[in-house]
Design a protein around this motif. Sequence first.
Motif, PDB file in Angstrom:
ATOM      1  N   ALA A   1       6.221  13.111  -7.268  1.00  0.00           N
ATOM      2  CA  ALA A   1       6.384  13.926  -8.469  1.00  0.00           C
ATOM      3  C   ALA A   1       7.640  13.998  -8.777  1.00  0.00           C
ATOM      4  O   ALA A   1       8.865  14.003  -7.908  1.00  0.00           O
ATOM      5  CB  ALA A   1       5.690  15.304  -8.333  1.00  0.00           C
TER       6      ALA A   1
ATOM      7  N   ALA B   1       4.034   5.870  -5.315  1.00  0.00           N
ATOM      8  CA  ALA B   1       3.918   5.876  -6.862  1.00  0.00           C
ATOM      9  C   ALA B   1       2.914   6.763  -7.476  1.00  0.00           C
ATOM     10  O   ALA B   1       3.174   7.548  -8.475  1.00  0.00           O
ATOM     11  CB  ALA B   1       3.817   4.487  -7.425  1.00  0.00           C
ATOM     12  N   GLU B   2       1.809   6.936  -6.983  1.00  0.00           N
ATOM     13  CA  GLU B   2       0.855   7.828  -7.578  1.00  0.00           C
ATOM     14  C   GLU B   2       1.009   9.415  -6.982  1.00  0.00           C
ATOM     15  O   GLU B   2       0.741  10.168  -7.608  1.00  0.00           O
ATOM     16  CB  GLU B   2      -0.300   7.477  -6.685  1.00  0.00           C
ATOM     17  CG  GLU B   2      -1.097   6.195  -7.465  1.00  0.00           C
ATOM     18  CD  GLU B   2      -2.302   5.592  -6.586  1.00  0.00           C
ATOM     19  OE1 GLU B   2      -2.913   6.342  -5.864  1.00  0.00           O
ATOM     20  OE2 GLU B   2      -2.928   4.511  -7.198  1.00  0.00           O
ATOM     21  N   SER B   3       1.771   9.574  -5.615  1.00  0.00           N
ATOM     22  CA  SER B   3       1.776  10.908  -5.212  1.00  0.00           C
ATOM     23  C   SER B   3       2.914  11.695  -5.536  1.00  0.00           C
ATOM     24  O   SER B   3       3.233  12.613  -5.485  1.00  0.00           O
ATOM     25  CB  SER B   3       1.430  11.057  -3.870  1.00  0.00           C
ATOM     26  OG  SER B   3       2.487  10.059  -3.054  1.00  0.00           O
TER      27      SER B   3
ATOM     28  N   LYS C   1       2.149   1.781  -3.436  1.00  0.00           N
ATOM     29  CA  LYS C   1       1.040   2.395  -4.460  1.00  0.00           C
ATOM     30  C   LYS C   1       0.750   3.836  -4.101  1.00  0.00           C
ATOM     31  O   LYS C   1       0.695   4.534  -5.182  1.00  0.00           O
ATOM     32  CB  LYS C   1      -0.157   1.452  -4.418  1.00  0.00           C
ATOM     33  CG  LYS C   1      -0.095  -0.166  -5.043  1.00  0.00           C
ATOM     34  CD  LYS C   1      -1.471  -0.671  -4.881  1.00  0.00           C
ATOM     35  CE  LYS C   1      -1.207  -2.031  -5.770  1.00  0.00           C
ATOM     36  NZ  LYS C   1      -0.777  -1.973  -6.860  1.00  0.00           N
ATOM     37  N   GLN C   2       0.575   4.184  -2.855  1.00  0.00           N
ATOM     38  CA  GLN C   2       0.575   5.539  -2.612  1.00  0.00           C
ATOM     39  C   GLN C   2       1.580   6.538  -3.137  1.00  0.00           C
ATOM     40  O   GLN C   2       1.326   7.542  -3.588  1.00  0.00           O
ATOM     41  CB  GLN C   2       0.304   5.440  -1.172  1.00  0.00           C
ATOM     42  CG  GLN C   2      -1.190   4.922  -0.624  1.00  0.00           C
ATOM     43  CD  GLN C   2      -1.495   5.227   0.869  1.00  0.00           C
ATOM     44  OE1 GLN C   2      -0.593   5.728   1.518  1.00  0.00           O
ATOM     45  NE2 GLN C   2      -2.593   4.728   1.381  1.00  0.00           N
TER      46      GLN C   2
ATOM     47  N   THR D   1       0.727  -1.168   0.038  1.00  0.00           N
ATOM     48  CA  THR D   1       0.043   0.036  -0.139  1.00  0.00           C
ATOM     49  C   THR D   1       0.951   1.403  -0.089  1.00  0.00           C
ATOM     50  O   THR D   1       0.451   2.251  -0.657  1.00  0.00           O
ATOM     51  CB  THR D   1      -0.909  -0.036   1.024  1.00  0.00           C
ATOM     52  OG1 THR D   1      -1.818  -1.118   1.317  1.00  0.00           O
ATOM     53  CG2 THR D   1      -1.732   1.369   1.254  1.00  0.00           C
TER      54      THR D   1
ATOM     55  N   GLU E   1       7.314   0.001  -9.503  1.00  0.00           N
ATOM     56  CA  GLU E   1       5.813   0.508  -9.758  1.00  0.00           C
ATOM     57  C   GLU E   1       5.840   1.874 -10.455  1.00  0.00           C
ATOM     58  O   GLU E   1       4.950   1.921 -11.433  1.00  0.00           O
ATOM     59  CB  GLU E   1       5.326   0.739  -8.481  1.00  0.00           C
ATOM     60  CG  GLU E   1       3.745   1.183  -8.282  1.00  0.00           C
ATOM     61  CD  GLU E   1       2.797   0.070  -8.691  1.00  0.00           C
ATOM     62  OE1 GLU E   1       1.779   0.400  -9.062  1.00  0.00           O
ATOM     63  OE2 GLU E   1       3.387  -1.136  -8.525  1.00  0.00           O
ATOM     64  N   ILE E   2       6.699   2.617 -10.171  1.00  0.00           N
ATOM     65  CA  ILE E   2       7.034   4.014 -10.988  1.00  0.00           C
ATOM     66  C   ILE E   2       6.933   3.603 -12.626  1.00  0.00           C
ATOM     67  O   ILE E   2       6.620   4.037 -13.636  1.00  0.00           O
ATOM     68  CB  ILE E   2       8.048   4.918 -10.425  1.00  0.00           C
ATOM     69  CG1 ILE E   2       7.365   5.258  -9.267  1.00  0.00           C
ATOM     70  CG2 ILE E   2       8.021   6.168 -11.280  1.00  0.00           C
ATOM     71  CD1 ILE E   2       8.457   6.256  -8.455  1.00  0.00           C
TER      72      ILE E   2
END
Length: 617
Positions: free
Chosen positions: A449, A445-447, A442-443, A439, A472-473
């Motif tokens: 920048a 990789a999404e947040s 995933k968090q 988790t 993941e990135i």
Amino acid sequence: MKVHLIGIGGTGMGAVAGLLAEAGHEVRGSDAAVYPPMSDQLSELGVPVMMPYAEDNLAWVPDLVVVGNVHGKDHIEVVAAQDRGIPLTSFPAVIGEQLLDGKHAIVVCGTHGKTTTTSLIGHILIEAGYDPSLFIGGVPVTLGRGYRSGRGSEFVIEGDEYDTAFFDKGPKFLHYAARTAVLTSVELDHVDIFPSFDAVRDTFKKLVSAIPADGLLVVCADSPDALAVAKHAVCKIEQYAVIDDGNEPPVEIGWWAQHSEITKSGRVGFDVFRRVAGRVERLEHFESLLVGRHNVANCVAAIAVACARSVPTADIQRGVASFAGVLRRQELRGIAGGVTVLDDYAHHPTAVRETLKALRKRYPKRRLIAVYEPRSATSRRKTFQAEFAEAFAHADEVVVGRLFDPSKIPPADRFDPERLALDLHRSGTKAAYVPDVDTIVKQLAESAAPGDIVCVLSSGSFDGLHDKLLDEIGDSMRPAHREDMAAVRNVLAAAGLEEPARDDQAVSFFVLRNEHGVVGCVALEVLGDDAILRALAIDPRFRGAGYGWMLADTAVNQARWRGVRRIYLLTETASEFFAAKFGFRVVDRSTLSKQVAASEVFTRPAGAHQVAMRLDL
């Protein structure tokens, strides 16, 4: 002598195995499991490893069994050794009794900075031609392992205050008979074995009082408790410090750094001063890639020791500048999508604070995300609950993982990771408690920048979070490991390049990974002020995606950080690419430095008809 090591896969035990094997002893060992890089290291040494633990592992009837401090009196091989009448010992005792004879022991001790300072002293001595022996609790980047067998008179050892074995509850460092010692700091730590801070102080007092009268103690003046401990020494004492203003320090301080600043390359520059017969003398200006006030202090300690061993100043300066650091200390694990992922061993609030402050200086104006796993024996206890909140406040954002194996800690004594996240949030630092590693990945990789710095802090593997995040990135560039080199050779072959890519050259390579595995590579060989960029290759299936530029840019930035002044390369078809994208220019081979001209790359027949290029940094 035939020596069997129980727990041979550990960093310390594996290093001792290497020292014993290279000293001519017959060495074998056992462990529950052994993983790279230690498995590769032991294989290269020809040291057999038996798995799992079993009575029959001692059937070869060794003369001595070395027991790690994590193994107790009921361990199956400990019991088997005692039943067979085989003597038991510890690895610190083996070093002291079998490997130190006739050597000048330089022992680096303290709560913080031991591994870095030990490694730096060793590197300076190697660069100066002293040929020292080394025993280190970590892995210096350029050495690639935690030990070195040398023929010189110096043996540089990381001295741990932790207990030695179940049958020897004294600190490891007492076995090393220090002639020269460094005391970097004295703070409360290892609360699983030390009942109080007084017990910690008493342990270090044993160290300093054992240094002979003609020895030397180099002690950090920024640590009040280290200074208090140093009063129990009968030898010469030299204090060192980092002075933040322009004033001359108190007369008790004999070595200090001033005028510290971050250079454009991201390295640290500072002046070192010393007192000679009561006069202040500027020794020289130094540069290092070790960022942070604490690391400047580590450099000053190493410089003081090197001077005490009569190393010429120019050699010390070169050694400090070329030292590439230690794995797991602000170590670059990779770059993906413009996000830089670092790994750090910090697990004490002081170490966390200094690491984050250092990263603030190294990466100004970039968002700093700290990801923390409470894993060590001390960090899993509530001893420093409040102090950790203060330390992590130096990050822009903090993700706190679950407590590692809480069953080992009594419920009333456990550190509370949820409370840490809540305390940070209440004090204005964005923070969250996320117990599941997947988790977290995933968090982030999404947040995360482009430009963000993600620093993972743990004394263990954190369930492989670093690599999971880079995967993941996607399209990540990472320092190569030995296990990557077969894939590197495949990429070079597919690209039609005949470039050396042996397993022992992994330290020079970066690889680019996507969902298909390793699809690109580049090598940077650092030769003092010069470096050679070579083996830039992309799997033909993935050309046109910008991978070549990404890898070359990574190599150039790495060269700047390492303090390189000139990068050389050879090319047949890419001269326009390197000129347009990076500013390389064609040069005559007669202008090459001796090191570059004599290198494997520039002397092999395949390079005779290639164009030589240079980039001045």
